[in-house]
Design an enzyme around this catalytic site. Structure first.
Site, mmCIF file in Angstrom:
data_model
loop_
_atom_site.group_PDB
_atom_site.id
_atom_site.type_symbol
_atom_site.label_atom_id
_atom_site.label_comp_id
_atom_site.label_asym_id
_atom_site.label_seq_id
_atom_site.Cartn_x
_atom_site.Cartn_y
_atom_site.Cartn_z
ATOM 1 N N CYS A 152 0.505 -1.291 0.036
ATOM 2 C CA CYS A 152 0.168 -0.106 0.305
ATOM 3 C C CYS A 152 1.208 1.074 0.195
ATOM 4 O O CYS A 152 1.821 1.115 0.221
ATOM 5 C CB CYS A 152 -0.780 -0.491 1.333
ATOM 6 N N ASP A 171 0.799 3.759 1.846
ATOM 7 C CA ASP A 171 0.072 4.088 3.051
ATOM 8 C C ASP A 171 1.747 4.673 3.154
ATOM 9 O O ASP A 171 2.678 3.795 3.648
ATOM 10 C CB ASP A 171 -0.026 3.474 3.770
ATOM 11 N N HIS A 203 -1.853 -3.938 4.427
ATOM 12 C CA HIS A 203 -2.027 -3.674 6.236
ATOM 13 C C HIS A 203 -3.066 -3.103 6.607
ATOM 14 O O HIS A 203 -4.376 -2.656 6.450
ATOM 15 C CB HIS A 203 -1.103 -2.288 6.018
ATOM 16 N N ARG A 210 2.763 5.131 5.933
ATOM 17 C CA ARG A 210 3.458 4.082 7.718
ATOM 18 C C ARG A 210 3.681 2.654 7.268
ATOM 19 O O ARG A 210 4.847 1.879 8.030
ATOM 20 C CB ARG A 210 2.591 4.260 9.021
ATOM 21 N N CYS A 248 -5.320 0.248 6.972
ATOM 22 C CA CYS A 248 -5.568 0.307 6.045
ATOM 23 C C CYS A 248 -7.152 1.801 4.904
ATOM 24 O O CYS A 248 -8.036 1.044 5.019
ATOM 25 C CB CYS A 248 -5.748 -0.535 4.242
HETATM 26 CO CO CO Z 1 -3.784 0.926 3.362
#
Ligand code: CO
Length: 218
Positions: free
Chosen positions: A47, A49, A103, A51, A106
């Site tokens: 992803c 993302d 994750h 993090r 998400c």
């Molecule tokens: Co995500």
């Protein structure tokens, strides 16, 4: 801009110079070797993302992992970007492992569970709504919304693994050389832990080929 001297952006080039110095201190030919080519062992699809930072959570350095990231780690059937990455990683780089890593927490998966119009993101998130529809019986039976959300993250990872094994480049490679293997992982950012979902891709490949067999020349 005034007042932003301490922003992360302002530090990037200084960080880069320090990184170069650190690498050269350990190996003066580090970048000379890096420039010669890549032979990554893993294709990682994760992803976007901020993090879920692919290399860092795996302890990987440059050259070790071929990376593709998008919202909610999707390998769509008409996504020229993701499919080109898969094609090149398996067909040209001959990676040994393909990893789909989702994750918990998400945002894309969360948005797909909620009734809302997100414009251009609608067709993207529809791919995750499709995962929900495929697994509706199991998901609707989960009473805790948080648990249902976590399970959809896992099921989305599994479905994206299945999307990889539907591709001609994967079927051709695996049926000829038994490689690469396909893995489904979830990153739990609340603990930092990587969870292996133990996706049984060889068994799934048998099922998948009953419908999606591309009869490659092998
Ligand atoms: Co995500």
């Amino acid at each position: 801009m005034a007042g932003q001297e301490n922003s992360f952006y302002a530090q990037v080039f200084a960080n880069n110079r320090k990184w170069i110095a650190d690498k050269l201190a350990g190996d003066k030919d580090y970048f000379k070797r890096l420039a010669q080519g890549q032979q990554p062992e893993i294709l990682y699809v994760g992803c976007s993302d901020s993090r879920a930072s692919a290399e860092e959570l795996m302890g990987a350095g440059p050259g070790q992992v071929f990376v593709h990231r998008n919202i909610s780690n999707v390998v769509g059937s008409a996504d020229l970007n993701a499919l080109s990455v898969v094609e090149y990683a398996i067909g040209a780089l001959h990676v040994k492992h393909v990893v789909i890593c989702g994750h918990y927490g998400c945002g894309g998966v969360k948005a797909a569970m909620e009734p809302q119009d997100l414009g251009l993101l609608n067709p993207w998130l529809r791919q995750i709504r499709d995962v929900y529809r495929l697994h509706r019986t199991e998901l609707d039976a989960i009473t805790s919304e948080e648990q249902r959300y976590r399970r959809l993250v896992e099921l989305n990872v599994e479905e994206q693994c299945i999307n990889v094994i539907k591709t001609a480049v994967f079927q051709k490679s695996f049926l000829k050389d038994r490689t690469p293997s396909v893995h489904g992982w979830v990153f739990d950012m609340a603990t930092g832990q990587l969870v292996d979902l133990h996706f049984n891709f060889e068994q799934r490949l048998e099922e998948i080929r009953q419908i999606y067999d591309l009869k490659p020349n092998h």
